[in-house]
Design a protein around this motif. Structure first.
Motif, short mmCIF file in Angstrom:
data_model
loop_
_atom_site.label_atom_id
_atom_site.label_comp_id
_atom_site.label_asym_id
_atom_site.label_seq_id
_atom_site.Cartn_x
_atom_site.Cartn_y
_atom_site.Cartn_z
N LYS A 241 0.82 -1.23 0.00
CA LYS A 241 0.00 0.00 0.00
C LYS A 241 0.85 1.27 0.00
O LYS A 241 0.58 2.22 -0.72
CB LYS A 241 -0.85 0.03 1.28
CG LYS A 241 -2.22 -0.52 1.14
CD LYS A 241 -3.15 0.06 2.25
CE LYS A 241 -4.54 -0.50 2.10
NZ LYS A 241 -4.59 -1.96 2.43
N GLY A 242 1.87 1.28 0.86
CA GLY A 242 2.71 2.46 1.01
C GLY A 242 3.41 2.84 -0.28
O GLY A 242 3.60 4.02 -0.58
N ASP B 100 6.46 15.26 8.04
CA ASP B 100 5.30 14.98 7.18
C ASP B 100 4.46 16.21 6.86
O ASP B 100 3.77 16.27 5.85
CB ASP B 100 4.38 13.96 7.87
CG ASP B 100 4.97 12.58 7.81
OD1 ASP B 100 5.99 12.42 7.11
OD2 ASP B 100 4.43 11.67 8.48
N THR C 94 9.55 -3.30 5.58
CA THR C 94 8.22 -2.72 5.79
C THR C 94 8.26 -1.46 6.66
O THR C 94 7.31 -0.70 6.67
CB THR C 94 7.24 -3.75 6.41
OG1 THR C 94 7.86 -4.30 7.58
CG2 THR C 94 6.91 -4.87 5.46
#
Ligand code: GLC
Length: 419
Positions: free
Chosen positions: A115-116, A211, A365
């Motif tokens: 997904k990332g 972020d 991950t």
């Protein structure tokens, strides 16, 4: 007569059609390690399957050089290259030049990937490229030399690594003057951004820009991380390390002239190759901690279709084939290129060829992204400012604290123009 003309007409139309159907797609890919070779082989398999042909546009080794070249092609709206191999940090920079693959690649096919990584390839809802392989920084070490010098396990911290590297280097240099304790990517380019991000995050110094887009680099932990790396140069790493990219480091390690190496997974397959001096003597571990955590930078490459391509349908078919499970498996087994398809981490052939894909799965991950998301079109400037600041510290032109303070001002200026 009419019938004959009609038949001739039909035959001509079929001939024209089949000519139009078989196209030549140009694919820009390569070139570190076995990349080019495996890319060519995969493209040939697709060509044989579809009746099309593929021309390979050979890319330079360094990601910065690739970007420069691609940006020229894309700015000129050139249709010469149909499919580009894109670094995971580029989608934000280059999105406008690529076909939105959403809807063109079936959702189930897209969702098979981590997904990332799909998220990293999605810019404002547009699927810019399909994930091809992923990367994370690893610590390679010589199992035979660790044993020889009385060590049972790989180092857990950078400080431990430096002590071990020094001891092994001192011992080995008695018979081999060119032996190095630790080799890594110290040249001022994107690879140094990757290595230095690992040091800074492992010391707890943040990710340069967070972020939310806030510049965070001006802190004591980041400064200490850079000072630690500078202390390796001419001590456990050769003076020349400040000119090394991935391949220079690999060359030294693979010829038996280093105890430790920081590199990407691809170095495993080559290190275990028949012509490698260290075959059967390589261990792979997470990169050491600087006190806060172990950190590996997230790397990796994608395949995108140029909006200027005149063969978009065939180009999309090629991308789907190369990014698909069969090809990803071949590339993992033969070249240690990490799949982006989650299910392949349970494949026995993949795990047999690369045992660390299983044992270090959490490294892959939990890899740390460079701040390409928050800095968008300015990422390349941010990365260059960062690697230049790091390079100054490594070359003794600046101390960590002064370098991160100045860098913070430089980044604020870049941010002032908007990111
Ligand atoms: C590897 C990574 C890529 C990174 C580059 C830096 O190719 O996959 O993401 O930018 O190294 O040299």
């Amino acid at each position: 007569m009419k019938k004959v003309i009609a038949i001739i007409g039909l035959t001509a139309a079929i001939a024209a059609n089949s000519q139009a159907a078989a196209v030549t797609v140009t694919l820009a890919c390569g070139a570190v390690g076995q990349e080019l070779e495996l890319c060519k082989a995969g493209a040939d398999r697709w060509a044989a399957k579809t009746g099309n042909s593929v021309k390979i546009f050979e890319s330079p080794n360094l990601t910065n050089d690739r970007l420069g070249l691609y940006q020229q092609q894309l700015a000129a709206k050139s249709s010469d290259i149909d499919v580009y191999q894109l670094d995971v940090v580029w989608p934000g920079l280059l999105a406008q030049h690529f076909v939105d693959l959403k809807g063109k690649v079936p959702a189930a096919e897209v969702n098979a990937h981590f997904k990332g990584i799909v998220a990293a390839n999605t810019v404002n809802g547009k699927l810019v490229a399909m994930p091809w392989f992923t990367d994370a920084g690893l610590l390679y070490y010589r199992t035979d030399l660790l044993t020889k010098y009385g060590y049972k396990t790989a180092p857990k911290t950078w400080a431990e690594m430096a002590v071990m590297a020094k001891k092994i280097q001192t011992g080995e240099q008695k018979t081999n003057k060119s032996f190095a304790g630790f080799v890594w990517q110290g040249k001022n380019y994107e690879g140094l951004t990757c290595d230095a991000l690992e040091w800074v995050v492992s010391f707890g110094g943040g990710t340069i820009v967070d972020d939310k887009g806030t510049v965070t680099i001006n802190n004591a932990k980041a400064a200490a991380a850079l000072d630690a790396a500078a202390s390796w140069v001419k001590n456990i790493s050769p003076a020349g390390v400040t000119t090394y990219g991935e391949e220079e480091a690999r060359g030294i390690f693979q010829s038996g002239n280093a105890a430790f190496m920081r590199n990407w997974p691809y170095a495993w397959a080559l290190g275990q190759g028949d012509d490698s001096k260290v075959k059967g003597k390589i261990g792979v571990a997470p990169l050491p901690s600087g006190g806060a955590r172990n950190a590996a930078t997230l790397g990796g490459w994608q395949l995108g279709v140029s909006t200027y391509s005149k063969n978009q349908a065939a180009a999309i078919s090629l991308v789907r084939y190369l990014a698909g499970p069969d090809e990803q498996k071949i590339r993992a087994v033969e070249g240690a290129y990490n799949p982006t398809i989650q299910a392949l981490y349970k494949d026995s052939a993949v795990l047999k060829a690369n045992p660390f894909f299983g044992s270090l799965l959490n490294v892959f991950t939990s890899a740390v992204a460079r701040p390409s998301g928050p800095t968008k079109s300015k990422y390349n400037q941010v990365s260059q400012a960062f690697s230049t600041a790091v390079s100054d510290v490594l070359n003794g032109k600046s101390k960590g604290a002064a370098a991160v303070a100045k860098l913070s001002t430089d980044l604020a200026r870049i941010k002032g123009r908007g990111w």
